[in-house]
Design an enzyme around this catalytic site. Structure first.
Site, mmCIF file in Angstrom:
data_model
loop_
_atom_site.group_PDB
_atom_site.id
_atom_site.type_symbol
_atom_site.label_atom_id
_atom_site.label_comp_id
_atom_site.label_asym_id
_atom_site.label_seq_id
_atom_site.Cartn_x
_atom_site.Cartn_y
_atom_site.Cartn_z
ATOM 1 C CB CYS A 124 -1.058 -0.071 1.272
ATOM 2 S SG CYS A 124 -1.949 -1.355 1.342
ATOM 3 C CG HIS A 263 -3.403 3.158 2.545
ATOM 4 N ND1 HIS A 263 -3.778 2.950 1.217
ATOM 5 C CD2 HIS A 263 -3.372 2.070 3.341
ATOM 6 C CE1 HIS A 263 -4.189 1.423 1.270
ATOM 7 N NE2 HIS A 263 -3.720 1.069 2.498
ATOM 8 C CG ASN A 293 -6.698 -0.873 1.416
ATOM 9 O OD1 ASN A 293 -5.994 -0.693 0.476
ATOM 10 N ND2 ASN A 293 -6.262 -1.475 2.447
HETATM 11 N N1 ACO Z 1 -18.607 -8.793 9.350
HETATM 12 C C1 ACO Z 1 -18.868 -9.070 10.601
HETATM 13 N N2 ACO Z 1 -18.133 -9.778 11.474
HETATM 14 C C2 ACO Z 1 -16.740 -9.476 11.090
HETATM 15 C C3 ACO Z 1 -16.186 -9.343 9.824
HETATM 16 C C4 ACO Z 1 -17.132 -8.716 8.978
HETATM 17 N N3 ACO Z 1 -16.876 -8.435 7.548
HETATM 18 N N4 ACO Z 1 -15.147 -9.464 9.988
HETATM 19 C C5 ACO Z 1 -14.889 -9.825 11.159
HETATM 20 N N5 ACO Z 1 -15.816 -9.856 11.983
HETATM 21 C C6 ACO Z 1 -15.983 -10.363 13.289
HETATM 22 C C7 ACO Z 1 -14.610 -11.145 13.646
HETATM 23 O O1 ACO Z 1 -14.767 -12.320 13.395
HETATM 24 C C8 ACO Z 1 -14.843 -10.884 15.309
HETATM 25 O O2 ACO Z 1 -16.031 -11.679 16.012
HETATM 26 P P1 ACO Z 1 -15.747 -12.375 16.969
HETATM 27 O O3 ACO Z 1 -15.436 -11.481 18.343
HETATM 28 O O4 ACO Z 1 -16.715 -13.335 17.302
HETATM 29 O O5 ACO Z 1 -14.306 -13.137 16.958
HETATM 30 C C9 ACO Z 1 -15.239 -9.553 15.522
HETATM 31 O O6 ACO Z 1 -15.838 -9.392 14.115
HETATM 32 C C10 ACO Z 1 -14.257 -8.573 15.788
HETATM 33 O O7 ACO Z 1 -13.219 -8.925 14.609
HETATM 34 P P2 ACO Z 1 -11.845 -8.103 14.808
HETATM 35 O O8 ACO Z 1 -10.904 -8.279 13.982
HETATM 36 O O9 ACO Z 1 -11.510 -7.870 16.223
HETATM 37 O O10 ACO Z 1 -12.463 -6.621 14.462
HETATM 38 P P3 ACO Z 1 -11.888 -5.217 14.332
HETATM 39 O O11 ACO Z 1 -12.844 -4.132 15.180
HETATM 40 O O12 ACO Z 1 -10.375 -5.220 14.783
HETATM 41 O O13 ACO Z 1 -12.032 -4.859 13.047
HETATM 42 C C11 ACO Z 1 -10.626 -4.474 10.930
HETATM 43 C C12 ACO Z 1 -11.409 -5.410 11.947
HETATM 44 C C13 ACO Z 1 -11.704 -3.755 10.270
HETATM 45 C C14 ACO Z 1 -10.099 -5.156 9.739
HETATM 46 C C15 ACO Z 1 -9.678 -3.723 11.782
HETATM 47 O O14 ACO Z 1 -8.810 -4.593 12.649
HETATM 48 C C16 ACO Z 1 -8.759 -3.003 11.001
HETATM 49 O O15 ACO Z 1 -9.316 -1.894 10.391
HETATM 50 N N6 ACO Z 1 -7.498 -3.169 10.974
HETATM 51 C C17 ACO Z 1 -6.611 -2.358 10.350
HETATM 52 C C18 ACO Z 1 -6.017 -3.176 9.287
HETATM 53 C C19 ACO Z 1 -6.492 -2.542 7.912
HETATM 54 O O16 ACO Z 1 -7.042 -1.531 7.662
HETATM 55 N N7 ACO Z 1 -6.450 -3.465 6.888
HETATM 56 C C20 ACO Z 1 -6.644 -3.060 5.587
HETATM 57 C C21 ACO Z 1 -5.670 -3.923 4.759
HETATM 58 S S1 ACO Z 1 -3.927 -3.483 5.250
HETATM 59 C C22 ACO Z 1 -3.288 -2.158 4.327
HETATM 60 O O17 ACO Z 1 -4.044 -1.733 3.760
HETATM 61 C C23 ACO Z 1 -2.052 -2.336 4.536
#
Ligand code: ACO
Length: 336
Positions: A124, A263, A293
């Protein structure tokens, strides 16, 4: 062939800057509601955790076709011809071919026969890393007119049954023409954290040569894997630091900056960075709501949007900042 030595003599020490932008997005728009029918998710979950409402997904388009479209628009916007381009860099992790590179395919399609062309993989942060290379080439006199592109078809690396990742990504490409300019790129700060790379991975096709045993072979194509919380923590910690470093090099403070173009991974990351820098959210334009993204395509697509909307005036100071798989991170301070 250009005589690089001659213009190294003439132009060493010149500053480089962006003189034109372009972008290309696939025609097919996929809404959160459509993803509700694919995996166990909801529009409410995706919006509240990420800010994303829809994304463009390639059906007819390829990484190269989008890169070419974005490049042609950027060249038209800059008023430069293909003959003038002497450097093409494409940041991508999702090219159509192992080789030739996407950059060489773009070179062929736009008939930029005078260019040196190559791809870089900084995920990214690919556009930013490409911009840093172009800046160095132009300042040293090794190039005059560079085309920097971030282009991705992440949809082919996505596991469409994994709700944790498939809701996040989109496809597209953005491009910028970079030339010598009296005032342009003021500073760039970059870094990598290979030790943290396991947080965001996608394995290539594995070796299955005839000298291996069957048990050693794993020829299944891999998909994107992400430890979301780890990437989130990395981004929120690293991005403000690298922006401050770039600002310090440019002898500016965050209050001097009109827009921070980050980003576009997650609205919560962008809001956290704004808070850490003590700057209002309005200084952080976003398009992740409609694009998701796009990895290396994310920053140049947003930059083109902001430029085409007339939001930038000559002399405005802006920051571009990216982070991604590798792990990689970087920020650039520019005068428009
Ligand atoms: N829909 C519904 N529930 C979901 C989904 C979804 N799409 N995805 C995950 N969940 C669930 C999980 O299974 C988990 O359930 P559980 O508690 O029963 O185990 C719950 O939601 C919480 O999951 P987390 O991963 O803890 O959720 P979080 O609040 O951290 O959000 C996210 C996830 C959005 C990916 C967040 O961690 C994030 O934004 N991380 C940053 C990474 C990022 O932006 N990556 C993009 C690519 S990286 C890059 O660009 C370089």
């Amino acid at each position: 062939m250009k005589d690089f030595e001659s213009f190294r003599q003439e132009e060493t020490g010149m500053s480089a800057g962006i003189v034109g932008t372009g972008s290309a997005l696939p025609a097919r728009v996929v809404s959160n509601q459509e993803l509700e029918r694919l995996v166990d998710t909801t529009d409410e979950w995706i919006r509240s955790r990420t800010g994303i409402e829809s994304r463009h997904i390639a059906v007819e388009e390829t990484t190269t076709s989008m890169a070419v479209e974005a490049a042609e628009k950027a060249m038209k916007n800059a008023g430069v011809t293909a003959d003038e381009i002497d450097l093409i860099i494409v940041g991508t992790v999702s090219g159509d071919m192992h080789f030739p590179s996407t950059a060489c395919q773009v070179q062929k399609e736009i008939s930029a026969g005078n260019a040196t062309a190559f791809d870089i993989n900084a995920a990214c942060a690919g556009f930013l890393f490409g911009l840093a290379i172009a800046d160095a080439y132009i300042r040293s006199g090794m190039a005059r007119t560079a085309l920097i592109i971030g282009a991705e078809t992440l949809s082919k690396l996505t596991d469409w049954s994994d709700r944790g990742t498939c809701v996040l990504f989109g496809d597209g490409a953005g491009a910028a023409v970079v030339q010598k300019k009296e005032e342009g790129i003021l500073s760039i700060a970059q870094g990598s954290d290979g030790a943290g790379g396991g947080a965001l991975t996608c394995r290539d096709r594995e070796n299955s040569n005839p000298f291996m045993t069957q048990a050693m072979m794993n020829t299944d194509p891999d998909h994107t894997h992400m430890n979301g919380q780890e990437v989130y923590r990395f981004a929120v910690k690293t991005v403000p630091v690298i922006i401050e470093k770039a600002l310090e090099k440019a002898q500016l403070g965050p209050e001097d900056i009109k827009f921070f173009l980050l980003h576009q991974a997650n609205i919560r990351i962008i809001e956290a960075v704004a808070r850490k820098l003590g700057q209002p959210a309005e200084k952080f334009p976003t398009n992740l709501q409609k694009c998701g993204n796009i990895s290396a395509g994310s920053i140049p697509v947003l930059l083109d949007y902001v430029h085409q909307e007339g939001m930038l005036q000559k002399g405005d100071k802006i920051v571009l900042a990216g982070f991604g798989g590798g792990l990689t991170f970087g920020a650039a301070v520019l005068i428009w």
